[in-house]
Scaffold this active site. Structure first.
Site, PDB file in Angstrom:
ATOM      1  N   GLU A 291      16.618  68.064  89.136  1.00  0.00           N
ATOM      2  CA  GLU A 291      17.758  68.500  89.960  1.00  0.00           C
ATOM      3  C   GLU A 291      19.208  67.912  89.753  1.00  0.00           C
ATOM      4  OE1 GLU A 291      15.036  67.024  91.391  1.00  0.00           O
ATOM      5  OE2 GLU A 291      15.426  65.937  92.945  1.00  0.00           O
ATOM      6  N   HIS A 315      13.652  76.219  92.319  1.00  0.00           N
ATOM      7  CA  HIS A 315      13.233  74.986  93.052  1.00  0.00           C
ATOM      8  C   HIS A 315      14.339  73.980  92.738  1.00  0.00           C
ATOM      9  CE1 HIS A 315      10.453  71.891  94.133  1.00  0.00           C
ATOM     10  NE2 HIS A 315      11.209  70.961  93.302  1.00  0.00           N
ATOM     11  N   GLU A 316      14.833  73.777  91.326  1.00  0.00           N
ATOM     12  CA  GLU A 316      15.747  72.732  91.198  1.00  0.00           C
ATOM     13  C   GLU A 316      17.135  73.382  91.709  1.00  0.00           C
ATOM     14  OE1 GLU A 316      14.439  70.353  90.554  1.00  0.00           O
ATOM     15  OE2 GLU A 316      12.682  71.138  89.389  1.00  0.00           O
ATOM     16  N   HIS A 319      17.140  72.371  95.375  1.00  0.00           N
ATOM     17  CA  HIS A 319      17.434  70.740  95.596  1.00  0.00           C
ATOM     18  C   HIS A 319      18.831  70.361  95.938  1.00  0.00           C
ATOM     19  CE1 HIS A 319      13.978  68.333  95.383  1.00  0.00           C
ATOM     20  NE2 HIS A 319      13.489  69.154  94.124  1.00  0.00           N
ATOM     21  N   GLU A 338      11.196  66.919  98.613  1.00  0.00           N
ATOM     22  CA  GLU A 338      10.398  68.148  97.902  1.00  0.00           C
ATOM     23  C   GLU A 338       9.663  69.040  98.639  1.00  0.00           C
ATOM     24  OE1 GLU A 338      10.802  68.320  94.723  1.00  0.00           O
ATOM     25  OE2 GLU A 338      11.338  66.414  94.292  1.00  0.00           O
ATOM     26  N   ASP A 393       6.306  56.650  92.067  1.00  0.00           N
ATOM     27  CA  ASP A 393       5.467  57.631  91.394  1.00  0.00           C
ATOM     28  C   ASP A 393       4.218  57.968  92.081  1.00  0.00           C
ATOM     29  OD1 ASP A 393       6.861  58.732  88.977  1.00  0.00           O
ATOM     30  OD2 ASP A 393       4.875  58.211  87.901  1.00  0.00           O
ATOM     31  N   TYR A 401       5.033  67.866  98.061  1.00  0.00           N
ATOM     32  CA  TYR A 401       5.461  69.191  97.724  1.00  0.00           C
ATOM     33  C   TYR A 401       4.734  70.200  98.775  1.00  0.00           C
ATOM     34  CZ  TYR A 401       7.725  67.494  93.461  1.00  0.00           C
ATOM     35  OH  TYR A 401       8.273  66.661  92.474  1.00  0.00           O
TER      36      TYR A 401
HETATM   37  N1  BES Z   1      12.811  66.032  91.666  1.00  0.00           N
HETATM   38  C1  BES Z   1      11.633  66.639  91.027  1.00  0.00           C
HETATM   39  C2  BES Z   1      11.038  65.612  89.767  1.00  0.00           C
HETATM   40  C3  BES Z   1      10.727  64.429  90.041  1.00  0.00           C
HETATM   41  C4  BES Z   1      10.104  63.858  90.959  1.00  0.00           C
HETATM   42  C5  BES Z   1      11.123  63.252  89.091  1.00  0.00           C
HETATM   43  C6  BES Z   1       9.855  62.541  91.351  1.00  0.00           C
HETATM   44  C7  BES Z   1      10.950  62.032  89.411  1.00  0.00           C
HETATM   45  C8  BES Z   1      10.158  61.347  90.509  1.00  0.00           C
HETATM   46  C9  BES Z   1      11.789  67.863  90.408  1.00  0.00           C
HETATM   47  O1  BES Z   1      12.374  68.523  91.662  1.00  0.00           O
HETATM   48  C10 BES Z   1      10.379  68.538  90.545  1.00  0.00           C
HETATM   49  O2  BES Z   1       9.719  68.842  91.413  1.00  0.00           O
HETATM   50  N2  BES Z   1       9.822  69.305  89.432  1.00  0.00           N
HETATM   51  C11 BES Z   1       8.724  70.036  89.133  1.00  0.00           C
HETATM   52  C12 BES Z   1       8.754  71.333  89.276  1.00  0.00           C
HETATM   53  C13 BES Z   1       8.962  72.091  90.460  1.00  0.00           C
HETATM   54  C14 BES Z   1       8.854  73.654  90.442  1.00  0.00           C
HETATM   55  C15 BES Z   1       7.671  71.614  91.479  1.00  0.00           C
HETATM   56  C16 BES Z   1       8.272  69.502  87.738  1.00  0.00           C
HETATM   57  O3  BES Z   1       8.705  68.833  87.233  1.00  0.00           O
HETATM   58  O4  BES Z   1       7.022  69.927  87.706  1.00  0.00           O
HETATM   59 ZN    ZN Z   2      11.507  68.950  93.364  1.00  0.00          ZN
END
Ligand code: BES
Ligand code: ZN
Length: 611
Positions: A291, A315-316, A319, A338, A393, A401
């Protein structure tokens, strides 16, 4: 008196006041010592902290380095030192404005997760610290791609990924989400390439690009991509960047983007970032989406040809409120980013495509959540995490989520949608451009909505597992899939599946269990050709079931998929399934071919899985 003199210094030290945020903000609060308690940053915010960052860098695709200066405008609380986070960076020299020459600095011992502290000697008069540095080809945030790794195969490509704590590997910075800064940047890149950032492009000519982000953001949202890019507008304030050969498909896939922004604004108030663009990156991008403000970074694996995977864009986009306006104070509060976003995403999807469609997505999430609740250690199934000594991580699970989202759905179910929407509007307004932790969320909601006191939010937040008041979602569409699957109607009458969307197919594949014989796999494949599906979600779900059932036919396509795609969400279950079914050698062989195409985020996880 002291306060007034200090405020004048602060005003004098500020770089720009030309944005809405700065002009509205009381200058005095720049004086405050920052109370940030973040176990993932070495920065000492009570001493001094960055308020604005200026980057001036050259991107060298032969050497795979970024070289130049990161100039920090700082709020200085009478300090004699300021501490930054760095990881895998070469620090050449540091100059402060008051000394006008090189000053002393010290680099501490390396921690494998956090990197190193960079402590710079300053005086109470220092308001600007210029760090001259370069990155290494191995710097974790940055992926340098050869032309072969792009769609068009004509030019190299670069992208960065900052969240959660990778920004320190390409910028020396106080790398905590709890400190919000503005930034500006200047990049020199090869003439034929375009640079884009999570900021407004203010000028570009002959490989020189300038950017400005005048609204304060946490530094994990600083992002850069460089490549052979085209741009096409999708509406008044949205558009898409893609490699030329991808443009038409991307443009068609995202044709509902402007409608999504309207829907989001209708729900939770004005879009604060002026422009909303999406850049479709090469397939090694380790996430589905990221995002970055004004410019979502996205995987090409959502380009399915039928818009069926664009809830990821919702989703993005969501954010832009949850996460980018109201930001988690630390990574232990990640669910605030999230969980709210998954909830908001569902609401946007419901506005655009209806409740039946949104419900299908919720049920798929719910099933994913149940599976992860089984796998995770109990303490990691609480919304409020304790990540001290671990990588942030580790917090990136279905808990933040989906458990987060289901708690918000539970509140909505109990107090009514209208009231909850009012609450969310005031929440985003109250915390915009600010941070909050879980405790501040609880205090705020208990004050605004006293009726939540009987809903056991503490249990959701501080206790493991899923509380009994978790909403139950039902879907008539999925009931039909289940009946079809169980009675194998699809075999007699394949056309009974004609109106199924991607989500119904994911439900169908999700139901496959150990009772399925190889013949069942062959029959389904013959009818629906899952093995060759161009839909990445369907293909990945099918490959996993196939590995577990030893349906070997899929291996050539599975290998091609794993060599091409670097999205961790797909890689982890596929390599893990091979590992758990006695095929770890095959997994390692495929990984050896695929690894050069993966970003650090993915290699870090797969190295641990396949070691
Ligand atoms: N912000 C996240 C990606 C992220 C989280 C990167 C933690 C690094 C550390 C992004 O918004 C995200 O959640 N992406 C998901 C997609 C979403 C539809 C659940 C993904 O990349 O799968
Ligand atoms: Zn996200």
């Amino acid at each position: 008196m002291k306060k007034i003199i200090l405020s004048l210094c602060v005003i004098a030290g500020m770089v720009s006041c030309d944005n809405q945020y700065e002009s509205n903000k009381n200058q005095i609060d720049k004086m405050e010592t920052k109370d940030i308690n973040d176990v993932h940053s070495y920065a000492q915010f009570d001493q001094a902290y960055t308020t604005h960052l200026f980057l001036d860098l050259v991107a060298d695709f032969d050497k795979k380095t970024l070289t130049g200066v990161a100039a920090h405008t700082i709020q200085n609380n009478n300090a004699s030192e300021i501490v930054f986070d760095i990881k895998d960076l070469n620090i050449d020299k540091i100059i402060t404005n008051d000394e006008g020459k090189e000053v002393k600095f010290e680099i501490g011992a390396e921690d494998k997760i956090l990197g190193k502290p960079l402590t710079v000697q300053i005086t109470p008069k220092t308001t600007r610290v210029e760090i001259y540095y370069s990155t290494n080809p191995t710097s974790e945030a940055v992926q340098w791609l050869s032309p072969q790794q792009t769609a068009d195969k004509t030019d190299p490509f670069l992208f960065t990924q900052g969240e959660a704590i990778l920004t320190r590997s390409w910028i020396p910075i106080q790398d905590s989400p709890g400190n919000k800064i503005t930034y500006s940047a200047r990049f020199k890149v090869p003439d034929s390439l375009t640079a884009v950032m999570s900021a407004k492009t203010t000028s570009h000519k002959n490989g020189e690009f300038e950017f400005e982000m005048n609204q304060p953001i946490p530094c994990y949202l600083i992002a850069l991509a460089i490549g052979k890019l085209e741009y096409k507008s999708l509406g008044a304030r949205s558009g898409v960047y893609a490699e030329p050969s991808m443009m038409e498909a991307c443009y068609n896939e995202f044709s509902d983007l402007e409608k999504m922004i309207d829907a989001a604004e209708g729900l939770y108030g004005p879009y604060a970032w002026e422009q909303y663009d999406v850049i479709v990156l090469p397939p090694s991008f380790p996430f589905g989406g990221m995002e970055n403000p004004r410019l979502t970074f996205a995987t090409p694996t959502i380009i399915a040809g039928d818009k069926s995977l664009t809830s990821l864009i919702a989703h993005e986009l969501a954010h832009s409120w949850s996460g980018n306006l109201a930001t988690n104070a630390t990574w232990d509060d990640f669910w605030l980013n999230e969980g709210f976003t998954v909830y908001f995403e569902g609401r946007i999807i419901e506005e655009l495509y209806g409740k039946d469609y949104a419900d299908m997505l919720s049920i798929l999430s719910y099933n994913g959540l149940l599976a992860e609740l089984e796998d995770l250690p109990a303490q990691d199934t609480r919304l409020k995490l304790d990540l001290e000594g671990r990588s942030p991580d580790d917090g990136m699970s279905a808990i933040a989520y989906d458990k987060g989202c289901f708690m918000l759905m539970m509140i909505e179910e109990n107090i009514g949608r209208e009231k909850f929407d009012q609450f969310l509007n005031s929440y985003f307004d109250h915390f915009k451009f600010k941070n909050l932790n879980t405790e501040e969320f609880l205090a705020y909601i208990n004050e605004k909505l006293p009726e939540v006191k009987k809903l056991n939010l503490e249990e959701w937040i501080y206790k493991p597992g899923l509380p009994s008041n978790c909403p139950k979602i039902v879907s008539a569409k999925f009931d039909k899939v289940d009946a079809n699957f169980e009675s194998k109607i699809y075999l007699e009458n394949p056309r009974s599946t004609n109106d199924w969307t991607t989500h119904e197919w994911l439900r169908f594949i999700g139901k496959i269990d150990t009772s399925w014989s190889i013949t069942d796999f062959e029959q389904a494949d013959k009818l629906f050709d899952f093995t060759n599906s161009g839909n990445s979600e369907i293909a990945a779900a099918w490959f996993e079931k196939s590995i577990r059932a030893d349906y070997k036919i899929v291996y050539p396509q599975l290998e091609a998929f794993l060599v091409k795609v670097g999205r961790r969400k797909f890689l982890t279950p596929l390599y893990r399934a091979m590992k758990e079914t006695g095929n770890i050698e095959t997994a390692r062989n495929i990984y050896a071919k695929a690894r050069p195409n993966y970003h650090f985020v993915s290699t870090n996880t797969m190295d641990a899985l396949l070691k």
